[in-house]
Design an enzyme around this catalytic site. Structure first.
Site, mmCIF file in Angstrom:
data_model
loop_
_atom_site.group_PDB
_atom_site.id
_atom_site.type_symbol
_atom_site.label_atom_id
_atom_site.label_comp_id
_atom_site.label_asym_id
_atom_site.label_seq_id
_atom_site.Cartn_x
_atom_site.Cartn_y
_atom_site.Cartn_z
ATOM 1 N N CYS A 257 -11.561 -91.224 34.609
ATOM 2 C CA CYS A 257 -11.451 -90.605 35.936
ATOM 3 C C CYS A 257 -12.320 -91.251 37.008
ATOM 4 C CB CYS A 257 -11.779 -89.119 35.821
ATOM 5 S SG CYS A 257 -10.584 -88.236 34.815
HETATM 6 N N1 LIG Z 1 -9.377 -87.322 30.201
HETATM 7 C C1 LIG Z 1 -9.786 -86.543 31.183
HETATM 8 O O1 LIG Z 1 -10.888 -86.027 31.126
HETATM 9 C C2 LIG Z 1 -8.892 -86.232 32.376
HETATM 10 C C3 LIG Z 1 -9.268 -85.201 33.220
HETATM 11 C C4 LIG Z 1 -8.460 -84.889 34.297
HETATM 12 C C5 LIG Z 1 -7.322 -85.644 34.544
HETATM 13 N N2 LIG Z 1 -6.994 -86.673 33.732
HETATM 14 C C6 LIG Z 1 -5.758 -87.408 34.023
HETATM 15 O O2 LIG Z 1 -4.740 -86.989 33.106
HETATM 16 C C7 LIG Z 1 -3.872 -88.076 32.798
HETATM 17 C C8 LIG Z 1 -3.858 -88.295 31.294
HETATM 18 O O3 LIG Z 1 -5.158 -88.659 30.869
HETATM 19 P P1 LIG Z 1 -5.641 -88.520 29.372
HETATM 20 O O4 LIG Z 1 -7.128 -88.657 29.420
HETATM 21 O O5 LIG Z 1 -5.039 -87.354 28.730
HETATM 22 O O6 LIG Z 1 -5.020 -89.857 28.744
HETATM 23 P P2 LIG Z 1 -4.975 -90.242 27.177
HETATM 24 O O7 LIG Z 1 -4.947 -91.719 27.134
HETATM 25 O O8 LIG Z 1 -6.011 -89.507 26.416
HETATM 26 O O9 LIG Z 1 -3.570 -89.663 26.699
HETATM 27 C C9 LIG Z 1 -2.371 -90.108 27.194
HETATM 28 C C10 LIG Z 1 -1.344 -90.031 26.087
HETATM 29 O O10 LIG Z 1 -0.091 -90.339 26.661
HETATM 30 C C11 LIG Z 1 0.642 -91.107 25.731
HETATM 31 N N3 LIG Z 1 1.671 -91.805 26.495
HETATM 32 C C12 LIG Z 1 1.546 -92.860 27.311
HETATM 33 N N4 LIG Z 1 2.724 -93.150 27.868
HETATM 34 C C13 LIG Z 1 3.625 -92.253 27.373
HETATM 35 C C14 LIG Z 1 5.005 -92.041 27.574
HETATM 36 N N5 LIG Z 1 5.697 -92.791 28.405
HETATM 37 N N6 LIG Z 1 5.584 -91.058 26.894
HETATM 38 C C15 LIG Z 1 4.884 -90.273 26.053
HETATM 39 N N7 LIG Z 1 3.579 -90.418 25.844
HETATM 40 C C16 LIG Z 1 2.955 -91.396 26.500
HETATM 41 C C17 LIG Z 1 -0.381 -91.983 25.057
HETATM 42 O O11 LIG Z 1 0.061 -92.427 23.799
HETATM 43 C C18 LIG Z 1 -1.565 -91.023 24.949
HETATM 44 O O12 LIG Z 1 -1.577 -90.330 23.728
HETATM 45 C C19 LIG Z 1 -4.384 -89.251 33.596
HETATM 46 O O13 LIG Z 1 -3.709 -89.299 34.814
HETATM 47 C C20 LIG Z 1 -5.839 -88.899 33.833
HETATM 48 O O14 LIG Z 1 -6.356 -89.530 34.990
HETATM 49 C C21 LIG Z 1 -7.739 -86.967 32.627
#
Ligand SMILES: NC(=O)c1ccc[n+]([C@@H]2O[C@H](COP(=O)([O-])OP(=O)(O)OC[C@H]3O[C@@H](n4cnc5c(N)ncnc54)[C@H](O)[C@@H]3O)[C@@H](O)[C@H]2O)c1
Length: 401
Positions: A257
């Protein structure tokens, strides 16, 4: 109601675990290893217990899949996929595009699509809706909403239930459905007037942190040059009961983030001809911190790190998680190696990283603490090398910022 959550990472799996108590949840992820692991009841995310996943599976409330046709009878689809930066540090919406394709190609009736992935204002209206329409074989009037995720992995005091959640629909109907969905497992829903406000608020929250971290990192350098303690000075400033919020210095920012989201805001600002000077400079200051730290370590060690064994303690981007995305430790290690140091790292929470394993916490010439997990003993850190430089402010008796 059947809820499909696209992306079973930090955000998607956390939502799945909460929503599973009220709805039938299908976690869609294109990583088959994660899908298999989840279906055998094993969570790969801190803060989501394997026992809660197994329990949902045994009640028939949750399953993971990588098969697009499993979306067909969904009522609500939540998008929770990565939104990283491209190599030239521009917003990269390819994962969002792939998620839109999965929805467009597999859903043939009107549903509610909610985006939880972080992106710039206008993403829901100008990118997600047109992309899903482009991939659908016939026109379908889906409802669209945004509800940016605020989860802080590993945090105990705030979770999906007690963290206020912003949301906005593209239409009043979408807003109403979105409120109904989240109100089952979130106590405080805050509706804003447009998806763009919700998208911008999320970016501004993280930009606020990024800029303040950069400020305190710059101040740590000023305090050192003045021969005063940055920590004592911050504690002194923090006695003011209003108008001050304490941030602490570090080796830089990490995770998915803070190092990424402000660049989404800067990119959209510049596209609209608005300045993003603070944001750009804050990013640079945070990235430069690793070089500053290595310079300090080098100066304290006769200006020469050639051949010295340096143990970097803690490579996760923050305490008590195994997440190494954008970790400042990577840059610290790079700068140490450039100066000829023989670098290993200790982090039993991370275990393996970049083809290397966590080294024992002992026997180095120099130790540099980048992240201090709660379970790592301070005395052991101090005993691991004759010279210890701490970037966290948590190891009393070490050299530090
Ligand atoms: N991690 C955090 O603390 C956090 C907090 C707030 C917001 N976010 C936002 O949330 C979003 C996701 O982040 P995250 O940390 O969960 O990411 P992550 O990498 O932990 O998880 C994403 C998942 O999506 C899967 N993926 C990717 N492309 C895909 C597709 N086309 N179809 C199906 N699955 C797919 C990946 O295999 C992975 O398991 C981002 O935009 C991030 O900025 C994250």
């Amino acid at each position: 109601m059947k809820i499909v959550i696209i992306g079973q990472g930090y955000v998607g799996l956390t939502i799945s675990a909460f929503a599973g108590a009220f709805f039938d949840v299908v976690g869609f992820d294109n990583n088959q290893r994660i899908v298999d692991q989840l279906n055998s009841g094993i969570s790969h995310i801190e803060g989501v217990d394997s026992s809660s996943i197994s329990s949902l599976i045994s009640q028939g409330r949750y399953r993971a899949t990588s098969v697009g046709t499993d979306l067909a009878d969904a009522d609500i689809v939540v998008i929770a996929v990565p939104t990283p930066l491209t190599i030239d540090r521009k917003p990269d919406l390819t994962f969002i595009d792939a998620a839109c394709r999965t929805i467009g190609e597999n859903i043939a009736k009107p549903i509610l699509v909610i985006n939880e992935s972080t992106s710039f204002p206008g993403t829901l209206r100008n990118y997600i809706k047109p992309a899903i329409e482009k991939y659908s074989s016939s026109p379908i009037a889906h409802a669209y909403a945004i509800s940016p995720e605020r989860v802080d992995p590993g945090r105990g005091d705030f979770n999906q239930k007690n963290t206020p959640r912003l949301f906005a629909g593209l239409t009043p109907e979408a807003s109403t459905k979105t409120r109904e969905f989240y109100s089952r497992f979130c106590d405080n829903l805050v509706e804003v007037s447009s998806p763009e406000v919700a998208e911008a608020a999320k970016l501004f929250e993280n930009t606020f942190r990024q800029v303040n971290i950069a400020l305190v990192n710059e101040f740590a350098q000023i305090a050192h040059s003045l021969g005063i303690s940055v920590y004592e000075t911050l504690d002194a400033a923090n006695t003011k009961p209003y108008g001050f919020m304490k941030f602490t210095p570090s080796a830089g920012v990490g995770g998915h983030c803070i190092p990424v989201d402000p660049t989404y805001l800067a990119a959209v600002a510049e596209e609209h001809g608005a300045p993003a000077t603070f944001i750009r400079r804050a990013n640079e200051v945070n990235l430069e911190m690793s070089e500053y730290i290595v310079r300090r370590v080098c100066t304290d060690n006769d200006g020469n790190l050639q051949g010295k064994s340096v143990l970097v303690v803690g490579v996760a981007y923050k305490p008590n998680v195994a997440d190494v995305r954008e970790t400042a430790a990577e840059l610290v290690i790079e700068h140490l190696r450039r100066k000829g140091a023989v670098v290993s790292w200790h982090d039993d929470v991370v275990g393996n990283w970049k083809g290397e394993s966590s080294a024992p916490l002992q026997g180095a010439d120099i130790a540099v603490v980048v992240t201090k997990h709660d379970g790592v003993d301070e005395k052991k850190i101090l005993a691991s090398a004759p010279y210890v430089f701490d970037t966290t402010g948590k190891v009393k008796g070490a050299k530090g910022l």
